[in-house]
Write an enzyme that holds these catalytic residues in place. Structure first.
Site, mmCIF file in Angstrom:
data_model
loop_
_atom_site.group_PDB
_atom_site.id
_atom_site.type_symbol
_atom_site.label_atom_id
_atom_site.label_comp_id
_atom_site.label_asym_id
_atom_site.label_seq_id
_atom_site.Cartn_x
_atom_site.Cartn_y
_atom_site.Cartn_z
ATOM 1 N N HIS A 57 0.818 -1.221 0.000
ATOM 2 C CA HIS A 57 0.000 0.000 0.000
ATOM 3 C C HIS A 57 0.852 1.271 0.000
ATOM 4 C CE1 HIS A 57 -3.942 -2.018 0.874
ATOM 5 N NE2 HIS A 57 -3.070 -2.990 1.097
ATOM 6 N N HIS A 110 -7.228 -4.880 10.968
ATOM 7 C CA HIS A 110 -6.254 -5.463 10.036
ATOM 8 C C HIS A 110 -4.853 -5.081 10.506
ATOM 9 C CE1 HIS A 110 -4.302 -6.725 6.376
ATOM 10 N NE2 HIS A 110 -3.920 -5.507 6.102
ATOM 11 N N HIS A 165 -8.206 -4.550 -2.668
ATOM 12 C CA HIS A 165 -7.814 -5.800 -3.333
ATOM 13 C C HIS A 165 -8.985 -6.405 -4.105
ATOM 14 C CE1 HIS A 165 -3.808 -6.628 -1.538
ATOM 15 N NE2 HIS A 165 -4.285 -5.974 -0.496
HETATM 16 ZN ZN LIG Z 1 -2.712 -4.732 4.475
#
Ligand SMILES: [Zn+2]
Length: 253
Positions: A57, A110, A165
């Site tokens: 990212h 996450h 994603h």
């Molecule tokens: Zn990630």
């Protein structure tokens, strides 16, 4: 304003916002992908937004900053080279030249410091929420991710969801195991398979759609609770426990 997916690596999308000849990018893991698009389209990069610290990212930020002097917004709770505008819950982000303002949401789970960027009618949730799935626990806790997903699920149902994603088909295979009977999900799976067969993204999704098809947002549904109980041999004590069990199950699916 247009929002364009730039495919990167195996299954990432770098989302590019465009108004006139101005561009901003969200989570540029690969600088070359961005540079190629800017050059092809004659665009000037005006800003970078980052949701969390993972290399896929943020990996392109250094190279982009070498060629463009632009503000880089990123989560205050994570250490990321190049971020000169650290942001946290409630902060507002105005992109130079763009007709919209983002509000920052803290959505840990996450990763521990993950943020999302919301504007009227849309959100960039990074790796927190995917279509038919959610991020793995790579720094945060199941309780955090559950709370973050509850917040996202409570957004207006027409909110467009620009996930980072293209995991939708794999997520839908798990969704089928996690909730065997869901005709709306089956219909969505067929539509997504057709889009992928034509090389098209399945994204953006919407919050309303995810509420109907995403098992991680459906942990109060009897069909999901039953599947989790059968898989783990134990009826979950409540929605958060059901979510945690579902997340563990998906890790080994
Ligand atoms: Zn990630």
């Amino acid at each position: 304003m247009d929002i364009i997916p730039l495919p990167a690596f195996r299954d990432n999308y770098i989302w590019l916002l465009r108004t006139g000849h101005d561009a901003a990018v969200v989570d540029p893991g690969d600088a070359e992908v961005v540079e190629n698009h800017l050059a092809e389209q004659g665009l000037a990069l005006r800003a970078v937004l980052l949701t969390h610290h993972h290399a896929d990212h943020v990996g392109g930020v250094g190279e982009l900053l070498g060629r463009h002097r632009v503000p880089v917004f990123g989560p205050a709770g994570e250490s990321i080279a190049g971020v000169d505008h650290p942001v946290k819950e409630g902060d507002e982000v105005a992109l130079p030249g763009f007709p919209l303002r983002f509000t920052v949401l803290d959505v840990p789970g996450h990763t521990a410091g993950h943020v999302a960027y919301r504007a009227p009618g849309l959100i960039f949730p990074g790796d927190t929420l995917f279509s038919a799935g959610c991020g793995r626990l790579l720094g945060g806790t199941a309780a955090q991710l559950f709370a973050s997903l509850e917040r996202l699920a409570a957004l207006p149902e027409d909110t467009a969801l620009y996930c980072a994603h293209e995991y939708t088909l794999a997520n839908l295979a798990f969704a089928h195991a996690a909730e065997p009977h869901n005709p709306a999900r089956d219909e969505y799976a067929a539509a997504c398979a057709a889009r992928r067969a034509h090389g098209l993204p399945t994204l953006p999704s919407t919050i309303g759609l995810e509420r109907r098809v995403n098992p991680f947002l459906r942990v109060r549904e009897p069909g999901v609770i039953d599947a989790v109980a059968r898989h783990s041999g134990q009826t979950p004590a409540g929605p958060e426990a059901c979510f945690a069990a579902l997340r563990r199950w998906k890790d080994t699916f």
